[in-house]
Design a protein around this motif. Structure first.
Motif, mmCIF file in Angstrom:
data_model
loop_
_atom_site.group_PDB
_atom_site.id
_atom_site.type_symbol
_atom_site.label_atom_id
_atom_site.label_comp_id
_atom_site.label_asym_id
_atom_site.label_seq_id
_atom_site.Cartn_x
_atom_site.Cartn_y
_atom_site.Cartn_z
ATOM 1 N N THR A 252 53.306 -78.559 5.425
ATOM 2 C CA THR A 252 54.254 -78.846 4.354
ATOM 3 C C THR A 252 55.700 -78.673 4.803
ATOM 4 O O THR A 252 56.628 -79.045 4.078
ATOM 5 N N GLY A 253 55.877 -78.083 5.990
ATOM 6 C CA GLY A 253 57.226 -77.876 6.499
ATOM 7 C C GLY A 253 57.750 -76.476 6.287
ATOM 8 O O GLY A 253 58.906 -76.172 6.624
ATOM 9 N N VAL A 254 56.933 -75.578 5.734
ATOM 10 C CA VAL A 254 57.352 -74.192 5.557
ATOM 11 C C VAL A 254 57.632 -73.572 6.914
ATOM 12 O O VAL A 254 56.969 -73.876 7.906
ATOM 13 N N ASP A 255 58.640 -72.726 6.986
ATOM 14 C CA ASP A 255 59.023 -72.089 8.240
ATOM 15 C C ASP A 255 57.964 -71.061 8.638
ATOM 16 O O ASP A 255 57.750 -70.082 7.915
ATOM 17 N N PRO A 256 57.266 -71.245 9.776
ATOM 18 C CA PRO A 256 56.217 -70.298 10.181
ATOM 19 C C PRO A 256 56.729 -68.878 10.381
ATOM 20 O O PRO A 256 56.015 -67.911 10.114
ATOM 21 N N ILE A 257 57.977 -68.736 10.836
ATOM 22 C CA ILE A 257 58.538 -67.402 11.058
ATOM 23 C C ILE A 257 58.714 -66.676 9.729
ATOM 24 O O ILE A 257 58.325 -65.513 9.572
ATOM 25 N N GLN A 258 59.289 -67.372 8.753
ATOM 26 C CA GLN A 258 59.480 -66.770 7.434
ATOM 27 C C GLN A 258 58.133 -66.487 6.768
ATOM 28 O O GLN A 258 57.950 -65.449 6.120
ATOM 29 N N LEU A 259 57.191 -67.406 6.944
ATOM 30 C CA LEU A 259 55.855 -67.222 6.381
ATOM 31 C C LEU A 259 55.185 -65.987 6.978
ATOM 32 O O LEU A 259 54.492 -65.243 6.277
ATOM 33 N N THR A 260 55.401 -65.762 8.270
ATOM 34 C CA THR A 260 54.847 -64.574 8.931
ATOM 35 C C THR A 260 55.374 -63.302 8.298
ATOM 36 O O THR A 260 54.622 -62.361 8.025
ATOM 37 N N GLU A 261 56.688 -63.266 8.064
ATOM 38 C CA GLU A 261 57.295 -62.075 7.466
ATOM 39 C C GLU A 261 56.688 -61.777 6.098
ATOM 40 O O GLU A 261 56.320 -60.639 5.796
ATOM 41 N N TYR A 262 56.590 -62.798 5.280
ATOM 42 C CA TYR A 262 56.037 -62.594 3.938
ATOM 43 C C TYR A 262 54.567 -62.176 4.005
ATOM 44 O O TYR A 262 54.133 -61.288 3.269
ATOM 45 N N ALA A 263 53.799 -62.809 4.883
ATOM 46 C CA ALA A 263 52.379 -62.496 4.990
ATOM 47 C C ALA A 263 52.171 -61.056 5.461
ATOM 48 O O ALA A 263 51.309 -60.331 4.943
ATOM 49 N N VAL A 264 52.968 -60.630 6.440
ATOM 50 C CA VAL A 264 52.829 -59.280 6.983
ATOM 51 C C VAL A 264 53.186 -58.237 5.946
ATOM 52 O O VAL A 264 52.451 -57.262 5.715
ATOM 53 N N VAL A 265 54.332 -58.418 5.296
ATOM 54 C CA VAL A 265 54.785 -57.414 4.324
ATOM 55 C C VAL A 265 53.867 -57.370 3.109
ATOM 56 O O VAL A 265 53.476 -56.294 2.645
ATOM 57 N N LEU A 266 53.479 -58.526 2.599
ATOM 58 C CA LEU A 266 52.629 -58.550 1.410
ATOM 59 C C LEU A 266 51.198 -58.108 1.703
ATOM 60 O O LEU A 266 50.474 -57.706 0.786
ATOM 61 N N SER A 267 50.788 -58.142 2.973
ATOM 62 C CA SER A 267 49.437 -57.692 3.312
ATOM 63 C C SER A 267 49.251 -56.211 3.010
ATOM 64 O O SER A 267 48.121 -55.747 2.812
ATOM 65 N N VAL A 268 50.345 -55.482 2.952
ATOM 66 C CA VAL A 268 50.267 -54.055 2.646
ATOM 67 C C VAL A 268 49.664 -53.828 1.271
ATOM 68 O O VAL A 268 48.990 -52.815 1.028
ATOM 69 N N ILE A 269 49.870 -54.786 0.363
ATOM 70 C CA ILE A 269 49.378 -54.628 -1.001
ATOM 71 C C ILE A 269 47.857 -54.544 -1.035
ATOM 72 O O ILE A 269 47.270 -53.804 -1.834
ATOM 73 N N ALA A 270 47.191 -55.307 -0.145
ATOM 74 C CA ALA A 270 45.725 -55.302 -0.115
ATOM 75 C C ALA A 270 45.159 -54.222 0.799
ATOM 76 O O ALA A 270 43.946 -53.979 0.785
ATOM 77 N N LEU A 271 46.015 -53.571 1.567
ATOM 78 C CA LEU A 271 45.524 -52.642 2.576
ATOM 79 C C LEU A 271 44.798 -51.418 2.013
ATOM 80 O O LEU A 271 43.765 -51.012 2.563
ATOM 81 N N PRO A 272 45.275 -50.783 0.922
ATOM 82 C CA PRO A 272 44.548 -49.608 0.415
ATOM 83 C C PRO A 272 43.090 -49.903 0.053
ATOM 84 O O PRO A 272 42.190 -49.113 0.368
ATOM 85 N N LEU A 273 42.845 -51.041 -0.603
ATOM 86 C CA LEU A 273 41.477 -51.383 -0.998
ATOM 87 C C LEU A 273 40.618 -51.729 0.221
ATOM 88 O O LEU A 273 39.393 -51.597 0.181
ATOM 89 N N THR A 274 41.256 -52.175 1.301
ATOM 90 C CA THR A 274 40.534 -52.476 2.533
ATOM 91 C C THR A 274 40.222 -51.211 3.312
ATOM 92 O O THR A 274 39.140 -51.049 3.871
ATOM 93 N N TYR A 275 41.180 -50.298 3.336
ATOM 94 C CA TYR A 275 41.082 -49.101 4.168
ATOM 95 C C TYR A 275 40.203 -48.020 3.539
ATOM 96 O O TYR A 275 39.493 -47.297 4.241
ATOM 97 N N LEU A 276 40.242 -47.903 2.207
ATOM 98 C CA LEU A 276 39.538 -46.815 1.520
ATOM 99 C C LEU A 276 38.037 -46.794 1.806
ATOM 100 O O LEU A 276 37.481 -45.722 2.119
#
Length: 328
Positions: A253-277
């Motif tokens: 779609t033309g989304v910037d892969p670098i910016q997408l990486t930043e958002y994906a990495v930071v937002l992944s923290v939200i799912a991490l507690p349920l994954t780690y527990l």
């Protein structure tokens, strides 16, 4: 179970965003190496990754992309080449008063990148794929320790290199091409080629891990046969092919892969507690782990880390918006 379903959906969404960013990274590196249209090379990269996933055995993928990614050490060598001021490096770990919000945003991003949910699913499923036993515990402890030390070394190397080369020139290394110029400054075209090939293997290997991880997660949740060694894992194969295709569609779609990486990495923290527990609970359960269950020290450190990622879960979206996605 609603909690399990919520965990599955959130992890799959974040894994898909991560996969899209990694496919984009592969395409960008191919563009830099061969000089052509980005979208063409992103499609070529996605197809090449699919062929690798289909035809190469699990251990072959692991070795080829693992060893190839070691070429990224050229960034560490570059940092050392310019003889950094270690006192200044040490001071860089302490946030300055005027940019603490930005400092903690990037600190959170570095921690999140090391513990993304897809890595947990891939590593645990890979253990089943390769038939690990108690005899493999020592090797895997070494892999974990050396792997995280190496990852930390690469992260510090990139930061130190950027501070020495880009900061004095007022350059913001927001593009892969800019980052690759660091080794070129030190070692000419050889440094540039080593950096780009290292990136290609690192992004490609991560994309394969992420693609398989999403398929593992979905197949195991639904009770499907899964894995490259399973008998007729039709739905698992359809799943990873589908995720790979969806990742390409997102980045096309033309989304910037670098910016997408930043958002994906930071937002992944939200799912991490349920994954780690669940892993933390199982690791301390003697009925499941027997003599290998976590002792009091490992349990204490595990729960301390769990508390830390819970704080990060709350802080991640706040820092994301407060810093405009790291833009200051």
């Amino acid at each position: 179970d609603r909690l399990a379903l919520a965990t599955l959906i959130s992890s799959l969404v974040l894994t898909l965003l991560t996969l899209a960013a990694e496919i984009g990274g592969v395409g960008l590196v191919l563009t830099l190496l061969f000089d052509g249209p980005e979208q063409t090379f992103m499609l070529a990269g996605a197809i090449a990754l699919g062929l690798v996933c289909w035809f190469l055995p699990f251990d072959g993928i692991e070795r080829i992309f693992g060893y190839g990614g070691l070429l990224l050490l050229v960034f560490v060598v570059t940092a050392l080449h310019f003889e950094p001021n270690w006192s200044s490096v040490a001071k860089g770990f302490v946030p300055e008063a005027h940019d603490q919000t930005l400092y903690w945003y990037f600190a959170l991003g570095l921690v999140a990148a090391a513990f993304m949910p897809y890595e947990i699913y891939f590593y645990s499923s890979g253990a089943r794929e390769e038939g690990w036993t108690e005899k493999d515990l020592g090797v895997n402890r070494a892999n974990a320790i050396i792997g995280y030390l190496l990852g930390g070394l690469l992260a510090v190397g990139l930061l130190v290199m950027a501070a020495q080369i880009f900061q004095p020139a007022g350059i913001s290394p927001d593009h892969l091409a800019t980052v690759a110029l660091g080794p070129q400054t030190a070692f000419g075209e050889t440094g540039l080629i080593l950096a780009l090939i290292g990136m290609l293997f690192a992004f490609g290997g991560a994309a394969i891990d992420t693609c398989f991880s999403a398929a593992y997660n979905l197949a195991q949740f639904n009770g499907w046969p899964w894995g490259k060694k399973a008998k007729n894992p039709v739905r698992w194969n359809i799943a990873w092919i589908g995720f790979l295709a969806a990742g390409y569609v997102i980045v096309s779609t033309g989304v910037d892969p670098i910016q997408l990486t930043e958002y994906a990495v930071v937002l992944s923290v939200i799912a991490l507690p349920l994954t780690y527990l669940p892993i933390l609970l199982v690791a301390g359960n003697k009925q499941v782990m027997g003599e290998h269950a976590n002792g009091w020290l490992a349990k204490g450190l595990g729960w301390l880390y769990f508390a830390l990622i819970c704080v990060m879960t709350v802080a991640a979206p706040i820092l994301l918006f407060a810093t405009n996605g790291g833009g200051g």
